[in-house]
Design an enzyme around this catalytic site. Structure first.
Site, mmCIF file in Angstrom:
data_model
loop_
_atom_site.group_PDB
_atom_site.id
_atom_site.type_symbol
_atom_site.label_atom_id
_atom_site.label_comp_id
_atom_site.label_asym_id
_atom_site.label_seq_id
_atom_site.Cartn_x
_atom_site.Cartn_y
_atom_site.Cartn_z
ATOM 1 N N ASN A 199 0.878 -1.166 0.000
ATOM 2 C CA ASN A 199 0.000 0.000 0.000
ATOM 3 C C ASN A 199 0.919 1.221 0.000
ATOM 4 O O ASN A 199 1.488 1.568 1.024
ATOM 5 C CB ASN A 199 -0.901 -0.022 1.245
ATOM 6 C CG ASN A 199 -1.724 1.251 1.371
ATOM 7 O OD1 ASN A 199 -1.751 2.070 0.461
ATOM 8 N ND2 ASN A 199 -2.390 1.398 2.514
ATOM 9 N N TRP A 200 1.031 1.824 -1.154
ATOM 10 C CA TRP A 200 1.984 2.939 -1.290
ATOM 11 C C TRP A 200 1.497 4.208 -0.602
ATOM 12 O O TRP A 200 2.249 5.158 -0.449
ATOM 13 C CB TRP A 200 2.250 3.232 -2.768
ATOM 14 C CG TRP A 200 2.986 2.156 -3.509
ATOM 15 C CD1 TRP A 200 3.298 0.890 -3.074
ATOM 16 C CD2 TRP A 200 3.513 2.250 -4.839
ATOM 17 N NE1 TRP A 200 3.977 0.201 -4.041
ATOM 18 C CE2 TRP A 200 4.126 1.022 -5.148
ATOM 19 C CE3 TRP A 200 3.519 3.253 -5.804
ATOM 20 C CZ2 TRP A 200 4.743 0.763 -6.368
ATOM 21 C CZ3 TRP A 200 4.128 3.006 -7.026
ATOM 22 C CH2 TRP A 200 4.736 1.774 -7.306
ATOM 23 N N LYS A 201 0.219 4.254 -0.283
ATOM 24 C CA LYS A 201 -0.385 5.464 0.296
ATOM 25 C C LYS A 201 -0.103 6.656 -0.631
ATOM 26 O O LYS A 201 0.015 6.466 -1.845
ATOM 27 C CB LYS A 201 0.108 5.665 1.729
ATOM 28 C CG LYS A 201 -0.126 4.395 2.571
ATOM 29 C CD LYS A 201 0.073 4.572 4.037
ATOM 30 C CE LYS A 201 -0.149 3.229 4.730
ATOM 31 N NZ LYS A 201 -0.023 3.317 6.187
ATOM 32 N N SER A 217 3.785 -1.889 10.324
ATOM 33 C CA SER A 217 5.234 -1.931 10.527
ATOM 34 C C SER A 217 5.858 -3.284 10.179
ATOM 35 O O SER A 217 6.793 -3.733 10.841
ATOM 36 C CB SER A 217 5.586 -1.524 11.968
ATOM 37 O OG SER A 217 5.155 -0.199 12.220
ATOM 38 N N GLU A 234 -5.016 -4.750 10.682
ATOM 39 C CA GLU A 234 -4.023 -3.703 10.848
ATOM 40 C C GLU A 234 -4.296 -2.949 12.144
ATOM 41 O O GLU A 234 -5.108 -2.012 12.153
ATOM 42 C CB GLU A 234 -4.077 -2.717 9.669
ATOM 43 C CG GLU A 234 -3.748 -3.339 8.331
ATOM 44 C CD GLU A 234 -3.160 -2.316 7.362
ATOM 45 O OE1 GLU A 234 -2.090 -2.605 6.820
ATOM 46 O OE2 GLU A 234 -3.753 -1.243 7.179
ATOM 47 N N GLY A 240 3.060 -1.019 4.236
ATOM 48 C CA GLY A 240 3.067 0.410 3.925
ATOM 49 C C GLY A 240 4.470 0.871 3.587
ATOM 50 O O GLY A 240 4.974 0.634 2.485
ATOM 51 N N GLY A 241 5.126 1.502 4.551
ATOM 52 C CA GLY A 241 6.456 2.102 4.335
ATOM 53 C C GLY A 241 7.445 1.200 3.622
ATOM 54 O O GLY A 241 8.131 1.636 2.690
ATOM 55 N N GLU A 269 -6.672 4.751 7.919
ATOM 56 C CA GLU A 269 -6.483 6.175 7.596
ATOM 57 C C GLU A 269 -7.736 6.755 6.948
ATOM 58 O O GLU A 269 -8.070 7.921 7.164
ATOM 59 C CB GLU A 269 -5.240 6.343 6.701
ATOM 60 C CG GLU A 269 -3.961 6.177 7.509
ATOM 61 C CD GLU A 269 -2.803 5.548 6.749
ATOM 62 O OE1 GLU A 269 -2.789 5.597 5.510
ATOM 63 O OE2 GLU A 269 -1.903 4.989 7.419
ATOM 64 N N HIS A 286 -9.408 1.114 5.101
ATOM 65 C CA HIS A 286 -8.114 1.352 5.748
ATOM 66 C C HIS A 286 -8.310 2.321 6.915
ATOM 67 O O HIS A 286 -9.108 3.248 6.827
ATOM 68 C CB HIS A 286 -7.113 1.916 4.743
ATOM 69 C CG HIS A 286 -5.718 1.917 5.277
ATOM 70 N ND1 HIS A 286 -5.262 2.884 6.147
ATOM 71 C CD2 HIS A 286 -4.709 1.034 5.124
ATOM 72 C CE1 HIS A 286 -4.015 2.605 6.477
ATOM 73 N NE2 HIS A 286 -3.649 1.483 5.876
ATOM 74 N N GLY A 312 2.768 2.515 10.769
ATOM 75 C CA GLY A 312 3.706 3.623 10.610
ATOM 76 C C GLY A 312 4.425 4.013 11.888
ATOM 77 O O GLY A 312 5.058 5.056 11.963
HETATM 78 P P1 13P Z 1 3.267 0.553 7.635
HETATM 79 O O1 13P Z 1 3.759 -0.730 7.048
HETATM 80 O O2 13P Z 1 3.965 1.763 7.112
HETATM 81 O O3 13P Z 1 3.161 0.501 9.117
HETATM 82 O O4 13P Z 1 1.739 0.728 7.095
HETATM 83 C C1 13P Z 1 0.854 -0.330 7.207
HETATM 84 C C2 13P Z 1 -0.365 -0.014 6.453
HETATM 85 O O5 13P Z 1 -1.135 0.847 6.831
HETATM 86 C C3 13P Z 1 -0.613 -0.738 5.200
HETATM 87 O O6 13P Z 1 -1.904 -0.522 4.740
#
Ligand code: 13P
Length: 250
Positions: A9-11, A212, A167, A233-234, A97, A95, A173
């Site tokens: 998930n590149w956000k 994470s 999640e 994510g990251g 967010e 998600h 994050g």
């Molecule tokens: P991180 O891997 O950056 O913690 O993000 C997880 C995430 O929200 C994937 O959708």
């Protein structure tokens, strides 16, 4: 046997150039194939480039959200059919967010889930508790509420073509990963909630862990019996990290 799925998930990250560079590196890194299914979810504006760059590869393409409606006066929204046009096969819904920053509630998440199914996209339904909810001992209650909203609206059969991502909000994050045991416990709960409706679907659905995940902790998470991959994510923004996570799922 559930085929592991590792999804990025590149956000809201990257330029057109960096996105293309990352995709090229992933295509090259996975040239010899992978046991796990690999999915990338870039921002909407990069989907056309991604469609072209991934055409010859097995890497699947997905989006990070979609509109609950199919067409019409919904300024700024993107429909399921539009995503299909760009060869998306998956879409993330619910998600944390989107839930917290854009006020998407359980009812809207359920409608988005159904829009995905209606448009033959596999929804990656995200669920997870906040730190406050975990500390007050309501984790299972929260997960059950989030899942039941979608189950009641869409029905259990829709989950035959869905993926669920657990999640925990406190792990996203933050660099603070759920321990393999903590994640496994919730994954087991999710499977049990689904099994009360349909054992076959509960057994076959893939449950991803997200929060994470890194190359250094992926293998121990993926080794748990009810963890079928990750939503990253990251670490999905760096080709080598992401490829190591893919290998950890094998
Ligand atoms: P991180 O891997 O950056 O913690 O993000 C997880 C995430 O929200 C994937 O959708």
């Amino acid at each position: 046997m559930r085929k592991p799925l590792v999804a990025g998930n590149w956000k809201m990250n990257g330029t057109r150039e960096s996105a293309a560079e990352l995709l090229r590196a992933l295509v090259q890194g996975l040239e010899d194939g992978a046991t796990a299914e690999v999915l990338v979810c870039p921002p909407f504006v990069h989907l056309a480039d991604a469609q072209r760059l991934l055409r010859e590869s097995d890497i699947r393409l997905g989006a990070q959200s979609l509109c609950a409606e199919d067409a019409g006066a919904f300024t700024g929204e993107i429909s399921g059919a539009m995503l299909r046009d760009y060869d998306c096969s998956y879409v993330i819904v619910g998600h944390s967010e989107r839930r917290s920053l854009y006020h998407e509630d359980d009812a809207l998440v359920a409608r988005k889930f159904m829009a995905a199914i209606r448009n033959e996209l596999v929804p990656v339904l995200c669920v997870g508790e906040t730190l406050e909810e975990r500390e007050s001992g309501t984790t299972v209650e929260v997960i059950r509420r989030q899942l039941t909203a979608v189950l009641n609206a869409a029905g259990i059969d829709a989950f035959a073509n869905a993926v669920i991502a657990y999640e925990p909000v406190w792990a996203i994050g933050t660099g603070r990963t759920a321990s393999p045991d903590q994640a496994q416990e919730v994954h087991r709960e999710i499977r049990d909630i689904l099994a009360a409706e349909n054992v076959t679907i509960a057994d076959s659905i893939r449950l991803l862990y997200g929060g994470s995940v890194k190359a250094s902790n992926a293998a121990e998470l993926f080794a748990m019996p009810d963890i079928d991959g990750g939503l990253i994510g990251g670490a999905s923004l760096e080709a080598e990290q992401f490829l190591s996570i893919v290998r950890a799922a094998e």
